[in-house]
Design an enzyme around this catalytic site. Structure first.
Site, PDB file in Angstrom:
ATOM      1  N   CYS A  42       0.941  -0.934  -0.185  1.00  0.00           N
ATOM      2  CA  CYS A  42       0.026  -0.282  -0.433  1.00  0.00           C
ATOM      3  C   CYS A  42       0.177   0.830  -0.005  1.00  0.00           C
ATOM      4  CB  CYS A  42      -1.621   0.231   1.026  1.00  0.00           C
ATOM      5  SG  CYS A  42      -1.418  -1.352   1.387  1.00  0.00           S
ATOM      6  N   ARG A  69      12.563 -15.836  14.554  1.00  0.00           N
ATOM      7  CA  ARG A  69      11.125 -16.027  15.039  1.00  0.00           C
ATOM      8  C   ARG A  69      10.490 -17.223  14.618  1.00  0.00           C
ATOM      9  NH1 ARG A  69       7.529 -10.316  15.489  1.00  0.00           N
ATOM     10  NH2 ARG A  69       8.882  -9.168  16.535  1.00  0.00           N
TER      11      ARG A  69
END
Ligand code: FAD
Length: 443
Positions: A42, A69
């Protein structure tokens, strides 16, 4: 539990993070054919326009950070096949050219959409672009060096954002749109004209009702041939819509809906055991019409991915559906919409009525107050709200759309909107906010 995810942007990465959090023991592997994952597409028009200073700023997490992670991200890896009966995917490593077969217990297809390239745009000419991902943005950026004239084809929100971005870069811009007005599917006619007037006030040459026939140029584009003559341009951006990437889902045996996107239930399941779909490639339930729709937007993709992630990891989450809320900025105007326009409601056979109210966004006497226009649409017999369209000269003023969006989720009425205890102080709104005035006139 081995969870395999195809596509590592909004839906895919939300799913991966959520699945890891829900089941820290699960092995989560993400394949993406691109170079970057976990970025905000975006923001691309704002890098082109100069409001964001580098494409890297759009990247939320690098593959290394994600690996830290516990998510095994493999970029440059394209999934080329799915064998649902064997529960495997075929993955091609773009660098080595080698293909391997990888097993899964749960599979998420989060492959997004591709920009539509009409035949005339499938050209080897330089200077012709689409904008979907960071490499597209970088290619467009490189093309702008020395360019003076741009032509944007398509007057949807991405075309409009790009027209503004290219004006910000000092180019002359012609915007071509086949429909009679810009922002066609998002707004009713009167509001479309306001958007067009703003573009024209800012030097964009808007030409509607024009059909592109081809491109001219040798090596590099020099113009766009239309049914109304030649538009000279050294950069052309094609923004005529998107199509969902459904080839893999189809190959896996998943059903496509009437919209052409993947049909899923509220758990994002495709109906093929263990196979989920989420994001721009999937349909969603529209809570106003109760129909399945394909409205590819960022929050929807993230939320669908989150739901899929929880379910793949053994939880029980449901996607609540959408109401078609969208917002964009064009030069000085903020434009927002939710639910149905009057024209869309009529197309669906609903007996709808709309009211238009123009007021100021802050108290009229407060410095900086600017006009805001609200069109509120409701069902005649029941008073149920159907939608809202807002245009404001302070672009943040149209975030008020979220109030109506929230009510649409619960099938709220104009009376309920009128009764809402909205925040008031002069630097924020009038005591009777423009939304309340519109609701009062509608109910
Ligand atoms: P995508 O972001 O398309 O990601 C899909 C990924 O899957 C891609 O990285 C692709 O490489 C990968 N992939 C596809 N096929 C394969 C395969 N076979 N193997 C491996 N990988 C594969 N939305 C808003 O709500 N507001 C906005 O203001 C807004 N502005 C936008 C402006 C632009 C210029 C663009 C392009 C989009 C904008 N959007 C906006 C839309 C928003 O970016 C998308 O809704 C969102 O990115 C969708 O995420 P996704 O994960 O479903 O798909």
């Amino acid at each position: 539990m081995r969870i395999v995810i195809v596509g590592g942007v909004a839906a895919g990465m939300s799913a991966a993070s959520r699945a890891r959090r829900f089941d820290p023991q699960a092995e989560v592997v993400v394949f993406d054919r691109g170079r970057e994952v976990s970025y905000g597409a975006c923001g691309l028009p704002y890098v082109i326009g100069g409001q964001v200073d580098h494409f890297d700023k759009l990247i939320a997490r690098t593959p290394e950070q994600l690996r830290g992670r516990g998510i095994a991200v493999r970029t440059g890896h394209e999934v080329t096949g799915i064998d649902a009966s064997a529960a495997t995917v075929t993955v091609a490593d773009r660098a080595s050219g080698r293909s391997v077969t990888e097993p899964y217990d749960r599979l998420l297809i989060a492959t997004g959409v591709s920009p539509i390239r009409p035949d005339w745009a499938s050209t080897p000419l330089g200077g012709v672009h689409v904008l979907r991902d960071i490499p597209d943005g970088q290619a467009l950026e490189a093309s702008l060096k020395g360019a003076k004239r741009a032509c944007v084809v398509g007057g949807g929100y991405i075309g409009l954002e790009l027209a503004e971005a290219l004006r910000c870069r000092g180019l002359s811009v012609v915007l071509l749109e086949r429909d009679p007005e810009v922002a066609g599917r998002m707004l009713d006619t009167g509001l479309q004209r306001q958007v067009r007037a703003e573009l024209e006030r800012n030097g964009v040459d808007v030409r509607c009702g024009v059909t592109v026939q081809g491109l001219t140029g040798q090596g590099r584009v020099s113009g766009v041939q239309t049914d109304r003559g030649l538009v000279r341009a050294d950069v052309v951006v094609v923004a005529v819509g998107v199509k969902p990437n459904v080839a893999l889902a189809k190959a896996a045996g998943a059903r496509l809906g009437k919209t052409g996107a993947v049909a899923v239930n509220l758990k994002q399941e495709t109906g093929v055991p263990g196979v989920y779909a989420a994001g721009d490639n999937a349909e969603a339930l529209h809570r106003v019409t109760r129909r399945r729709v394909h409205i590819p937007l960022g929050l929807t993709a993230n939320r669908m991915g989150r739901v899929a992630g929880v379910n793949m990891a053994g939880g029980d989450a449901r996607f609540p559906g959408v109401v078609g809320t969208g917002i964009f900025k064009t030069f000085g105007l903020g434009v927002a919409r939710t639910g149905l326009t009057q024209a869309q409601a009529e197309d669906l056979g609903l007996k709808a009525t709309s009211v238009d109210v123009t007021s100021t966004d802050y108290a009229g006497y407060y410095s900086g107050a600017k006009p805001i226009h609200v069109r509120l649409t409701g069902e005649q017999r029941t008073g149920r709200l159907l939608g809202a369209q807002l245009i404001g000269q302070n672009h943040e003023s149209v975030k008020r759309v979220d109030v109506v969006s929230t009510l649409l989720h619960s099938r709220g009425t104009a009376q309920q909107l009128f009764d809402a205890d909205l925040a008031y102080a002069p630097p924020f709104s009038s005591v009777w906010d423009v939304l309340l005035v519109a609701a009062d006139r509608l109910h």
